[in-house]
Motif scaffolding. Structure first.
Motif, PDB file in Angstrom:
ATOM      1  N   ARG A 159      62.021  64.270  70.430  1.00 41.89           N
ATOM      2  CA  ARG A 159      61.824  63.681  69.108  1.00 41.89           C
ATOM      3  C   ARG A 159      60.335  63.587  68.796  1.00 41.89           C
ATOM      4  NH1 ARG A 159      66.060  58.607  68.484  1.00 41.89           N
ATOM      5  NH2 ARG A 159      67.986  59.803  68.766  1.00 41.89           N
ATOM      6  N   THR A 160      60.011  63.959  67.560  1.00 40.75           N
ATOM      7  CA  THR A 160      58.649  63.809  67.063  1.00 40.75           C
ATOM      8  C   THR A 160      58.656  62.734  65.986  1.00 40.75           C
ATOM      9  OG1 THR A 160      58.120  66.124  67.478  1.00 40.75           O
ATOM     10  CG2 THR A 160      56.721  64.946  65.906  1.00 40.75           C
ATOM     11  N   GLU A 196      61.681  60.471  62.020  1.00 38.81           N
ATOM     12  CA  GLU A 196      61.700  61.227  63.272  1.00 38.81           C
ATOM     13  C   GLU A 196      62.288  62.608  63.018  1.00 38.81           C
ATOM     14  OE1 GLU A 196      63.982  59.132  66.121  1.00 38.81           O
ATOM     15  OE2 GLU A 196      62.684  57.359  66.161  1.00 38.81           O
ATOM     16  N   ASP A 253      48.271  59.050  63.230  1.00 42.36           N
ATOM     17  CA  ASP A 253      49.457  59.114  64.101  1.00 42.36           C
ATOM     18  C   ASP A 253      50.683  58.464  63.471  1.00 42.36           C
ATOM     19  OD1 ASP A 253      47.872  60.383  66.011  1.00 42.36           O
ATOM     20  OD2 ASP A 253      47.349  58.501  67.001  1.00 42.36           O
TER      21      ASP A 253
END
Length: 274
Positions: A39-40, A25, A240
């Motif tokens: 957050r990514t 993350e 993803d």
């Protein structure tokens, strides 16, 4: 969890590289004081096995997590959670540079850009011998540089030249020479052929094929499914931040099970009549 069925191990049944539950993350910068940072998720619960002596291709669209994955495998970045081991030995990204010498000795990395990955202030000989010095490898470094330059199809006399004197294809050969100078067991390529023209790409592909034929384990990130099909024994498809399909190349690319893999393959241009 990711599907790792169908991926062979070594003679003992254990993979050379093993990742379990990898998650990474990133937190965005705060736009306002005291605001919560978004957050990514770049990687999400990734499992991966790479068998010794096999070539694994990692494919997927941009932003799918391919480069993040190999950075974690090489301890160039730290996972938020999950584990990585090489030859049964845990990889600790938080360890000191000295403590990671064993991992640097086992692995070599070829970057995407042959122009940015070489120090323009150093001669080719010094660039190629860099891992020999950094890893305290004894022996005649000049002889090893000459040997490895010849292996990648360059004149050993070019060791005294500088990167600006080389074409893009020659620079990528220099980068490949540096990556294998210390005789690693594992070679990792992050789109190493994407910036090259078709002829040079074919030459680099031949070099990689020779290395894998000699028993080197290869992990190759590539947008070019044709390269993966011709070079790799196994393929992992990422979307993803997850591995959505993983198995032998002939199975995954000719009989894909996941809808995303089918869409990737359907998007490959086809020349009419072929």
């Amino acid at each position: 969890m990711s599907d790792t069925t169908g991926i062979p191990g070594d003679a003992t049944g254990a993979p050379l590289i093993r990742a379990r539950g990898l998650r990474r993350e990133y937190r965005a910068a705060r736009r306002e004081p005291f605001a919560r940072r978004a957050r990514t998720v770049a990687l999400d619960d990734v499992d991966l096995d790479v068998a010794a002596g096999r070539a694994l291709g990692i494919i997927g669209e941009s932003g799918s997590g391919k480069s993040t994955l190999i950075r974690l495998l090489l301890a160039l970045d730290r996972p938020t959670s999950g584990t990585v081991s090489v030859d049964g030995r845990p990889v600790e990204a938080s360890a000191s540079a000295r403590a990671l010498h064993w991992l640097r000795r086992e692995t070599g990395l070829v970057f995407q850009d042959p122009y940015a990955s070489l120090d323009p202030r150093q001669s080719v000989g010094r660039i190629v011998s860099e891992p020999l010095r950094a890893l305290d490898i004894a022996g005649d470094h000049r002889a090893r540089v000459a040997e490895v330059l010849a292996r990648v199809g360059l004149d050993p006399a070019m060791a005294d030249r500088y990167p600006h004197e080389f074409s893009g294809g020659q620079r990528q050969r220099v980068a490949l020479a540096r990556a294998i100078a210390h005789r690693p067991r594992i070679l990792v390529g992050d789109e190493p052929m994407s910036a090259l023209d078709v002829t040079v790409r074919a030459q680099i592909l031949d070099l990689l094929r020779e290395l894998t034929a000699d028993g080197m384990t290869l992990v190759l990130v590539s947008h070019d499914i044709g390269v993966v099909q011709n070079l790799c024994d196994d393929v992992a498809v990422m979307k993803d931040g997850r591995i959505v399909e993983h198995g032998p190349t002939t199975q995954v690319l000719h009989r894909p099970a996941h809808e995303y893999t089918k869409r990737l393959l359907a998007a490959i241009p086809v020349i009419p009549g072929r």
